[in-house]
Scaffold this active site. Structure first.
Site, PDB file in Angstrom:
ATOM      1  N   GLY A   1       0.754  -1.240   0.000  1.00  0.00           N
ATOM      2  CA  GLY A   1       0.000   0.000   0.000  1.00  0.00           C
ATOM      3  C   GLY A   1       0.785   1.291   0.000  1.00  0.00           C
TER       4      GLY A   1
ATOM      5  N   GLU B   1       3.841  -6.908   1.490  1.00  0.00           N
ATOM      6  CA  GLU B   1       3.158  -7.272   0.229  1.00  0.00           C
ATOM      7  C   GLU B   1       3.011  -6.037  -0.652  1.00  0.00           C
ATOM      8  OE1 GLU B   1      -0.628  -8.388   1.904  1.00  0.00           O
ATOM      9  OE2 GLU B   1       0.015 -10.423   2.332  1.00  0.00           O
TER      10      GLU B   1
ATOM     11  N   GLY C   1       2.982  -3.770  -4.001  1.00  0.00           N
ATOM     12  CA  GLY C   1       2.692  -3.973  -5.419  1.00  0.00           C
ATOM     13  C   GLY C   1       3.017  -2.730  -6.223  1.00  0.00           C
ATOM     14  N   ARG C   2       2.090  -1.785  -6.186  1.00  0.00           N
ATOM     15  CA  ARG C   2       2.200  -0.580  -7.015  1.00  0.00           C
ATOM     16  C   ARG C   2       3.545   0.120  -6.881  1.00  0.00           C
ATOM     17  NH1 ARG C   2      -2.028   1.348  -5.501  1.00  0.00           N
ATOM     18  NH2 ARG C   2      -3.294   0.813  -7.292  1.00  0.00           N
TER      19      ARG C   2
ATOM     20  N   ARG D   1      -8.687   2.354 -14.525  1.00  0.00           N
ATOM     21  CA  ARG D   1      -9.028   3.199 -13.380  1.00  0.00           C
ATOM     22  C   ARG D   1      -8.962   4.677 -13.740  1.00  0.00           C
ATOM     23  NH1 ARG D   1      -6.085  -0.540  -9.009  1.00  0.00           N
ATOM     24  NH2 ARG D   1      -7.947  -1.587  -8.257  1.00  0.00           N
TER      25      ARG D   1
ATOM     26  N   CYS E   1     -15.442   3.003 -27.434  1.00  0.00           N
ATOM     27  CA  CYS E   1     -16.636   3.696 -27.891  1.00  0.00           C
ATOM     28  C   CYS E   1     -17.518   4.128 -26.748  1.00  0.00           C
ATOM     29  CB  CYS E   1     -17.387   2.814 -28.877  1.00  0.00           C
ATOM     30  SG  CYS E   1     -16.430   2.579 -30.366  1.00  0.00           S
TER      31      CYS E   1
ATOM     32  N   TYR F   1      -0.810  -2.236 -12.515  1.00  0.00           N
ATOM     33  CA  TYR F   1      -2.269  -2.155 -12.658  1.00  0.00           C
ATOM     34  C   TYR F   1      -2.703  -1.449 -13.947  1.00  0.00           C
ATOM     35  CZ  TYR F   1      -2.192  -3.020  -7.540  1.00  0.00           C
ATOM     36  OH  TYR F   1      -1.976  -3.504  -6.273  1.00  0.00           O
TER      37      TYR F   1
HETATM   38  C1  LIG Z   1      -3.522  -5.180  -3.479  1.00  0.00           C
HETATM   39  C2  LIG Z   1      -2.931  -5.739  -2.236  1.00  0.00           C
HETATM   40  C3  LIG Z   1      -1.607  -5.475  -1.926  1.00  0.00           C
HETATM   41  C4  LIG Z   1      -0.739  -4.540  -2.734  1.00  0.00           C
HETATM   42  O1  LIG Z   1      -1.163  -3.230  -2.659  1.00  0.00           O
HETATM   43  P1  LIG Z   1      -0.308  -2.066  -3.380  1.00  0.00           P
HETATM   44  O2  LIG Z   1      -1.100  -0.850  -3.123  1.00  0.00           O
HETATM   45  O3  LIG Z   1      -0.215  -2.413  -4.813  1.00  0.00           O
HETATM   46  O4  LIG Z   1       1.023  -2.040  -2.714  1.00  0.00           O
HETATM   47  C5  LIG Z   1      -1.077  -6.100  -0.820  1.00  0.00           C
HETATM   48  N1  LIG Z   1      -1.815  -6.926  -0.049  1.00  0.00           N
HETATM   49  C6  LIG Z   1      -3.112  -7.190  -0.308  1.00  0.00           C
HETATM   50  C7  LIG Z   1      -3.851  -8.109   0.564  1.00  0.00           C
HETATM   51  C8  LIG Z   1      -3.713  -6.598  -1.407  1.00  0.00           C
HETATM   52  O5  LIG Z   1      -4.989  -6.846  -1.663  1.00  0.00           O
END
Ligand SMILES: *Cc1c(COP(=O)(O)O)cnc(C)c1O
Length: 458
Positions: free
Chosen positions: A246, A284, A286-287, A323, A359, A388
Site C-alpha cells: 500500500g 506485500e 505492489g504498485r 481506473r 466507444c 495495474y
Molecule cells: C492489493 C494488495 C496489496 C498490494 O497493494 P499495493 O497498493 O499495490 O502495494 C497487498 N496486499 C493485499 C492483501 C492486497 O490486496
C-alpha cells in the site's frame, strides 16, 4: 531537484521510446505497447530491502495483481522477492514464474475448499479472511498441522484514505475480521488459543491514497493484538506479522515519493519495537515496486477539435488505463508527447484531451492538458503505468491486449529489449469470445421450444 534514480529512469524511458520506434516495436501495425524499465524495477526492490534492514527477519512479497506477467514475477523471484497471490490464476502465474511455494502468501477473500487444500498441502502461507474460512481449514486439516504458516487477516478499522475503493480498513470493509466490532478481539484471541498452528496476523490497510500515518496506525493495532494474544496465552504463538502493502505512488512526478525509507521511519515512530526481531515481518507491496518503471506508448491516430477543445485520438484508453478512465480524479496520469521518431516534442503548446479508442465518451486518459502540439503519427506516452495498467487489461470493445517489452540500457548505452508478453491477435480475441461455440445458441433454437419452431426466421 530531481533525484538520481528519477533522472536515470527518465533518460532510459526517452531512449526506450526512440528505440521502440527504430526497432519497429511501435508502428502502424502495433500502435500500442507497454514498456517496462528492468533496472527501475530492480532498483525499487533494492530500496525496499535496504529500508527494512533491522534485527527482524523481513520477507518481502510482491502483490501479483499489480503486474501479473510471468517474466516480471520471475525477475522479482530472482531478485529475492516472494509473491502474494489472491486468486487461482495468480497462484499459477507465481508457480510458473518459479517462486518456491514457501515464498508465496495466499490471500483472497473468496478462497474455495480446493484452493485451501492445495495451499495447505504445499506449504504455502495462507492468510484467512474470516471465521468461516478458519472452520474450513479446521476440517481440511482434521487434526494435522499445516505445512506452512497460517495467519488471520484482521481489519484494524483505522479509517479510509483519499480513495474509498482502495481503503481496506474502513469500519465496513469486506476484508478480514473487523477488530473494533464488539467481541472481535476476544474471538480472535480464542481462535488462536484453540489452534496452536495459527501463527500470523495479517493486515493490509489500503492502497493508493492511504497516508503513511494511517497505514502505520493499522500496523500498530496488529502489533498490539499480537502482543495481547501472546501474553494471554503465555507463549509466543504469534510469530509473524504480515503488514501488507500500500505504499502510495506520486503520479505527479518522476520521484519515488514517499519512499520505502519514509515508510519505515513512519512505522518506527508508530511502533518502535516493530523491527526488534520478536516478530518475523512479511510485506506485500505492489504498485510502489512497479508503477514508476512502466510506460504506455501509443501512436496518435487522429487529431481533431470539438467545441473548441483539441482532442488527440490514441489507441490507449480504458482497456489499458481502466481506473484512470473511470475515476479520472483519483487516478490522474502524466502524459508526454513525442514525435514520430520517438523524440520528446518541443515547441508551442496547446490544451488537449488525450482520448482512447473505446466507444464511450469518457474514454479519456488526460483532460485539458497543456502539451506540445500533437499531430497524427506522434506518440503519446502515459507515465507511471507499470502497475495495474497494461498488465491489467479490460476487454472492452474486444480490444486486444498490447505487447509488453522490457528494456535495459547496456554497457554501450544502447537500449536492449526483451518481449515480456506478445500482443494478443484479433484471432485470439475471437477465439476467447466463444468462437468454438458459434452454433450454440442457434442450436438451442433448432432443438425446438415455445414459439421457435425449427426454421423460424431470426
Ligand atoms: C492489493 C494488495 C496489496 C498490494 O497493494 P499495493 O497498493 O499495490 O502495494 C497487498 N496486499 C493485499 C492483501 C492486497 O490486496
Amino acid at each position: 531537484m530531481t533525484s538520481a534514480s528519477a533522472q536515470r529512469r527518465r533518460t532510459a524511458r526517452e531512449a526506450a521510446l526512440a528505440a521502440a520506434v527504430e526497432e519497429g516495436l511501435l508502428d502502424a501495425r502495433s500502435p500500442l505497447i507497454g514498456l517496462l524499465d528492468v533496472d527501475g524495477v530492480l532498483a525499487a526492490v533494492d530500496d525496499l530491502h535496504h529500508a527494512f534492514s533491522g534485527p527482524a527477519t523481513v520477507r518481502h512479497t510482491f502483490a501479483a495483481k499489480a503486474c501479473s506477467l510471468v517474466p516480471v514475477l520471475r525477475l522479482l523471484a530472482r531478485a529475492g522477492m516472494g509473491c502474494e497471490v489472491a486468486s487461482p490464476g495468480e497462484l499459477e502465474l507465481a508457480l510458473e514464474a518459479g517462486f518456491p511455494p514457501g515464498r508465496l502468501v495466499f490471500d483472497s477473500p473468496a478462497k474455495t475448499v480446493a484452493e485451501l487444500r492445495f495451499a495447505l498441502d504445499h506449504g504455502i502461507a495462507v492468510n484467512l479472511d474470516n471465521f468461516q474460512e478458519l472452520a474450513r481449514v479446521d476440517a481440511l486439516l482434521a487434526g494435522r498441522s499445516p505445512a506452512g504458516p497460517i495467519g488471520l487477516r484482521v481489519n484494524p478499522q483505522v479509517g479510509a484514505g483519499a480513495i474509498g475503493a482502495m481503503s481496506t480498513a474502513t469500519s465496513t470493509s469486506k476484508f478480514g475480521i473487523a477488530l473494533r466490532d464488539e467481541g472481535a478481539v476476544q474471538a480472535v484471541a480464542d481462535a488462536f488459543a484453540a489452534r496452536p498452528w495459527l501463527s500470523r496476523l495479517h493486515a493490509h490497510v489500503g492502497s493508493q491514497g492511504c497516508p503513511l500515518p494511517l497505514i502505520a496506525q493499522g500496523v500498530r493495532a496488529v502489533h498490539e493484538l499480537a502482543d495481547h494474544i501472546n501474553a494471554a496465552l503465555g507463549r509466543r504463538q504469534v510469530t509473524g506479522l504480515d503488514i501488507g502493502g500500500g505504499l502510495p505512488v506520486d503520479f505527479d512526478s518522476d520521484e519515488d515519493r514517499p519512499g520505502y525509507a519514509d515508510y519505515v521511519t513512519e512505522l518506527r515512530a508508530a511502533v518502535p519495537e516493530l523491527l526488534d526481531g520478536r516478530y518475523t515481518l512479511v510485506t506485500e507491496f505492489g504498485r510502489s515496486l512497479l508503477a514508476k518503471s512502466g510506460t504506455i506508448a501509443s501512436l496518435v491516430e487522429y487529431t481533431k477539435s470539438a467545441g473548441g477543445r483539441r482532442i488527440a485520438v490514441t489507441h490507449a484508453g480504458a482497456q489499458v488505463a481502466t481506473r484512470t478512465v473511470f475515476m479520472p480524479d483519483s487516478w490522474p496520469l502524466r502524459a508526454g508527447v513525442y514525435d514520430a521518431a520517438g523524440r520528446p516534442k518541443q515547441g508551442a503548446t496547446e490544451v488537449v484531451d488525450i482520448a482512447g479508442p473505446c466507444c464511450f465518451a469518457g474514454d479519456l486518459t488526460a483532460v485539458g492538458r497543456e502539451l506540445p502540439a500533437v499531430e497524427p503519427g506522434d506518440i503519446v506516452a502515459l507515465y507511471d503505468t507499470g502497475a495495474y495498467y497494461f498488465s491489467t487489461h479490460f476487454a472492452y470493445n474486444s480490444l486486444p491486449r498490447p505487447a509488453v517489452h522490457g528494456y535495459r540500457t547496456d554497457a554501450e548505452g544502447q537500449i536492449r529489449f526483451a518481449l515480456v508478453r506478445e500482443a494478443q491477435s484479433v484471432r485470439q480475441v475471437v477465439e476467447e469470445s466463444g468462437a468454438a461455440h458459434a452454433d450454440a445458441l442457434v442450436g438451442l433454437l433448432a432443438a425446438g421450444g415455445p414459439g421457435h419452431a425449427e426454421g423460424t426466421a431470426v
